[in-house]
Design a protein around this motif. Structure first.
Motif, short mmCIF file in Angstrom:
data_model
loop_
_atom_site.label_atom_id
_atom_site.label_comp_id
_atom_site.label_asym_id
_atom_site.label_seq_id
_atom_site.Cartn_x
_atom_site.Cartn_y
_atom_site.Cartn_z
N SER A 1 0.90 -1.19 0.14
CA SER A 1 -0.09 -0.03 -0.12
C SER A 1 0.63 1.32 -0.09
O SER A 1 0.34 2.24 -0.33
CB SER A 1 -0.65 0.04 1.14
OG SER A 1 -1.70 -1.21 1.34
N THR A 2 2.15 1.09 0.38
CA THR A 2 2.90 2.48 0.55
C THR A 2 3.66 2.80 -0.46
O THR A 2 3.76 3.77 -1.16
CB THR A 2 3.75 2.36 1.94
OG1 THR A 2 3.04 1.86 3.16
CG2 THR A 2 4.61 3.51 1.96
N ALA B 1 7.11 10.08 9.53
CA ALA B 1 6.17 9.10 9.43
C ALA B 1 6.29 7.97 10.50
O ALA B 1 4.89 7.42 11.11
CB ALA B 1 6.39 8.31 7.87
N ALA B 2 7.34 7.76 10.99
CA ALA B 2 7.54 6.82 12.19
C ALA B 2 6.72 7.18 13.43
O ALA B 2 6.13 6.48 14.11
CB ALA B 2 8.99 6.70 12.47
N LEU B 3 6.54 8.57 13.49
CA LEU B 3 6.06 9.16 14.64
C LEU B 3 4.40 8.93 14.66
O LEU B 3 3.88 8.59 15.63
CB LEU B 3 6.19 10.67 14.80
CG LEU B 3 7.47 11.40 14.84
CD1 LEU B 3 7.53 12.90 14.65
CD2 LEU B 3 8.34 10.75 15.91
N THR C 1 8.06 16.84 0.63
CA THR C 1 7.34 16.49 -0.54
C THR C 1 7.23 14.69 -0.58
O THR C 1 6.39 14.23 -0.73
CB THR C 1 8.21 16.76 -1.88
OG1 THR C 1 8.28 18.23 -1.80
CG2 THR C 1 7.49 16.25 -3.05
N VAL C 2 8.60 14.33 -0.02
CA VAL C 2 8.46 12.85 -0.14
C VAL C 2 7.80 12.11 1.08
O VAL C 2 7.59 10.86 0.89
CB VAL C 2 10.01 12.41 -0.39
CG1 VAL C 2 10.83 12.79 -1.40
CG2 VAL C 2 10.94 12.79 1.01
N PHE C 3 7.53 12.91 2.03
CA PHE C 3 6.71 12.44 3.10
C PHE C 3 5.26 11.61 2.53
O PHE C 3 4.92 10.69 3.21
CB PHE C 3 6.06 13.75 4.20
CG PHE C 3 5.25 13.03 5.26
CD1 PHE C 3 5.74 12.57 6.17
CD2 PHE C 3 4.05 13.08 5.23
CE1 PHE C 3 5.19 12.11 7.24
CE2 PHE C 3 3.11 12.68 6.19
CZ PHE C 3 3.67 12.25 7.16
N PHE C 4 4.78 12.08 1.63
CA PHE C 4 3.59 11.40 1.20
C PHE C 4 3.78 10.17 0.38
O PHE C 4 3.00 9.34 0.12
CB PHE C 4 2.80 12.18 0.22
CG PHE C 4 2.44 13.84 0.82
CD1 PHE C 4 1.34 13.69 1.56
CD2 PHE C 4 3.06 14.81 0.60
CE1 PHE C 4 0.83 14.76 2.07
CE2 PHE C 4 2.68 16.08 1.21
CZ PHE C 4 1.66 16.03 2.05
N ALA C 5 5.21 9.91 0.26
CA ALA C 5 5.55 8.48 -0.34
C ALA C 5 5.39 7.36 0.70
O ALA C 5 5.49 6.30 0.50
CB ALA C 5 6.80 8.64 -1.04
N TYR C 6 5.34 7.93 1.89
CA TYR C 6 5.22 6.94 3.24
C TYR C 6 3.78 6.71 3.49
O TYR C 6 3.33 5.94 4.25
CB TYR C 6 5.88 7.51 4.45
CG TYR C 6 7.27 7.58 4.12
CD1 TYR C 6 8.07 6.11 4.36
CD2 TYR C 6 8.14 8.50 3.57
CE1 TYR C 6 9.28 6.08 4.26
CE2 TYR C 6 9.62 8.46 3.63
CZ TYR C 6 10.03 7.31 3.95
OH TYR C 6 11.48 7.19 3.87
N ILE C 7 2.76 7.42 2.88
CA ILE C 7 1.31 7.22 3.42
C ILE C 7 1.02 5.91 2.66
O ILE C 7 1.14 5.40 1.42
CB ILE C 7 0.55 8.41 2.61
CG1 ILE C 7 0.69 9.82 3.36
CG2 ILE C 7 -0.67 8.07 2.71
CD1 ILE C 7 -0.03 10.68 2.88
N CYS D 1 9.99 0.14 3.57
CA CYS D 1 9.79 1.11 2.94
C CYS D 1 10.95 2.06 2.67
O CYS D 1 11.36 2.63 1.63
CB CYS D 1 8.45 1.75 2.80
SG CYS D 1 7.09 0.59 2.55
N CYS D 2 11.37 2.69 3.81
CA CYS D 2 12.15 3.68 4.18
C CYS D 2 13.71 3.21 3.57
O CYS D 2 14.33 3.88 2.93
CB CYS D 2 12.46 4.00 5.51
SG CYS D 2 13.39 5.45 6.01
N GLY D 3 13.99 1.85 3.89
CA GLY D 3 15.37 1.34 3.43
C GLY D 3 15.50 1.47 1.97
O GLY D 3 16.24 1.87 1.38
#
Length: 640
Positions: free
Chosen positions: A57-58, A90-92, A251-257, A287-289
């Motif tokens: 989903s991410t 996003a981890a928060l 901007t890239v924060f939304f890639a973790y949604i 995902c982050c890795g």
């Protein structure tokens, strides 16, 4: 807010009844509440399934484009650090989700948590916003699959005629049959069963991950072979400065949604206290890795200013003579979009089902198929709406609206954690059918209280002056039993005073976060007003952090919901930071996006006022102190 209301039952028939309906809160699902007749979803999922849902989903196709856009305009070679900072942000939210999902493992995700901790009105707002998010998100993703799929067949117009996009001159629209077909296929998979659909999503996600691993390995080989030309630049590692890197993070924060889709399946997890936190954390870490490794390789192969903003990864390999790599990358993009489509459609039927269970939507949506044990009617409805939108509409202009629901949910989940820790609900709603048991327990506690205070219970009951148990919040806390009643009353008053301070502090903290981020983002405001708002917001935020750090957390939090699961660390700092980040991103979505979302929210408000509020399952509920709920249920069983 719900945590500032003293009594949720008194006054429903008065002029305050309409307002109090917005702040009434429901009980955490338990063995007692499951007896109300709702069919439960199948408990089939383990950690592996949750990881597949979270990663699938991410990681969407956006990462195949995002690296070029953000590197060219914001971060430069520091793109990896931008992904890292966004992943930490996003981890928060993931920490907050993990605690609430393990404590309240029922369908509905953020809607469910808000209903328990904040109130019905806010929960409806979150649920209604998430419906918009998943509907438009699913349609937008489906609409993006056909162009990428066409590339595998040789070009933009290479799809079979019955799947290719067609322009209808009379209506001036471009229909996309491929998108609608894919939505119906995914809908059918989701109707078969949660285990089967998750297996399909895991297979598709694996193909996407393999494509990303190819990019990392092959790109790393090229980089070491040719000397990483993208890092040998005179402008250095931060060509746009630290500000540019942080702008890239936003901007890239939304890639973790997407990881929040894991929480929506909480009711279907075999061991939610253990598996949900592990699934959310592992999916987000993977995902982050992957994001960081892909960005390290791509910005090293090609100077950031030479990147193709539309196809950065394919063009990077093509510059080294590996044009054939574009096919592998296109397969990764297609599978990423298919997996994201499944992740977009999966949560919405469960949110619709949860809202219908609570009476806020028609009961049609709460039906669970006895064979597959999934909400088939809600799933089919979701699929039809998403397929229709993807077939007829170019929803790219509405894509920004997708982020509103997610960020509102992230914000409310963080607020719910603060409420849970400092002012957890000390009253729970019970069905009016237990009124006889409630009266019986009320009378017994009233008599015990009178005996303790030295009064004659016979005189009190004969005059009918005994106070009902639910007219006042008397929180049970650990106080030594002493001879004088005044000391015991003082102990209760001190606890009530602490709850009031905590409740108002949480409210002021939210106001401070909004004031600070609004002033910082509104460059059109006069300088003096901006500085004043920033100062007031910063003071309120700092005040809230200090007060909540000094205040004792409520002892009732240890027994709230299902115990033994994940506990969010660094409270109150972590939730407050989460609130600040998400409110900042919400404010910066733009006026056009908020104008469109406002229309949807106003429509939702009207639906709630004229239907949801009057059909709520809490309409006739009787609120009692949480400490006595189990005793009342036992008394009801004995009377039955």
């Amino acid at each position: 807010m719900g945590f500032l209301v003293d009594s949720q039952k008194d006054g429903f028939g008065s002029s305050w009844g309409g307002l109090k309906s917005f702040v009434r809160r429901k009980q955490v699902d338990s063995a007692h509440t499951k007896r109300l007749g709702h069919h439960q979803l199948a408990k089939e999922l383990t950690v592996r399934h949750l990881i597949a849902i979270g990663v699938g989903s991410t990681i969407g196709a956006g990462v195949y484009i995002l690296v070029g856009t953000v590197a060219r305009e914001h971060s430069g070679p520091a793109l990896t650090i931008s992904f890292l900072i966004a992943g930490i942000a996003a981890a928060l939210s993931a920490f907050c989700y993990a605690e609430l999902a393990s404590r309240c493992p029922s369908a509905g995700s953020a809607y469910h948590y808000s209903y328990i901790c904040v109130g019905e009105g806010v929960a409806w707002l979150i649920g209604w916003a998430l419906i918009l998010e998943y509907t438009i998100g699913g349609a937008a993703v489906a609409r993006g699959i056909s162009p990428n799929l066409a590339l595998l067949f040789g070009g933009q117009n290479s799809l079979p005629i019955f799947l290719a996009r067609q322009h209808i001159p009379g209506l001036d629209i471009v229909v996309d049959p491929c998108a609608a077909v894919l939505v119906f296929v995914v809908t059918g998979l989701l109707c078969v069963g949660i285990k089967e659909s998750t297996l399909a999503q895991a297979i598709v996600t694996s193909a996407n991950v393999c494509a990303m691993i190819f990019v990392i390995v092959a790109g790393g080989y090229l980089g070491f072979k040719t000397g990483w030309a993208g890092y040998e630049l005179p402008s250095g590692y931060f060509p746009f400065g630290v500000d540019g890197m942080l702008a890239g993070s936003a901007t890239v924060f939304f890639a973790y949604i997407g990881f929040d889709s894991v929480a929506s399946t909480a009711e279907e997890v075999k061991n939610p206290q253990r598996d949900l936190p592990l699934g959310i954390a592992t999916a987000l870490s993977i995902c982050c890795g992957l994001y960081m490794l892909v960005s390290v390789v791509i910005v090293g192969l090609v100077p950031y200013y030479e990147m193709d903003p539309d196809t950065p990864i394919s063009s990077a390999f093509a510059s080294y003579g590996m044009q054939w790599a574009a096919y592998i990358i296109t397969v990764g993009a297609v599978t990423a979009l298919c997996s994201t489509l499944m992740g977009s459609i999966l949560p919405q039927p469960r949110i619709l089902m949860a809202m219908a269970r609570d009476g806020l939507l028609p009961s049609f949506f709460s039906d669970v198929n006895k064979r597959s044990q999934v909400p088939v009617k809600s799933t089919v409805t979701t699929g039809i709406v998403a397929a229709t939108l993807s077939f007829f509409m170019d929803v790219s202009q509405l894509a920004g609206m997708v982020s509103v629901g997610t960020l509102l949910a992230f914000t409310m989940v963080a607020i719910s954690v603060l409420i849970l820790r400092y002012v957890p609900p000390d009253e729970v709603p019970l069905p009016s059918s237990l009124q006889e048991s409630i009266d019986s327990v009320t009378l017994r506690y009233s008599r015990d209280s009178q005996v303790t205070s030295g009064e004659n219970p016979e005189m009190s009951t004969s005059t009918g002056s005994s106070q009902p148990l639910l007219s006042k919040k008397n929180v049970a806390i650990d106080c030594p039993i002493i001879e004088k009643q005044e000391a015991q009353a003082s102990c209760t008053l001190n606890e009530e005073y602490r709850r009031k301070i905590a409740g108002w502090t949480i409210l002021l903290t939210c106001v401070g976060a909004f004031s600070l981020t609004f002033a910082a983002s509104s460059l059109w405001l006069p300088s003096l007003l901006r500085f004043m708002l920033c100062g007031v917001g910063g003071v309120l935020l700092l005040f809230g952090l200090i007060v909540l750090t000094c205040l004792d957390q409520d002892d009732a939090r240890h027994n709230f919901g299902h115990t033994g699961g994940f506990i969010c660390p660094f409270v109150p700092l972590l939730p407050i930071a989460c609130i600040l980040i998400n409110v900042y991103l919400l404010i910066n979505l733009g006026a056009a996006t908020w104008a469109r979302v406002s229309v949807w929210l106003v429509l939702g408000f009207l639906v709630y006022v004229f239907y949801g509020r009057t059909h709520s399952s809490l309409l006739d509920a009787v609120y009692v102190p949480a400490a006595h709920a189990d005793e009342i249920y036992r008394s009801g069983d004995s009377l039955a």
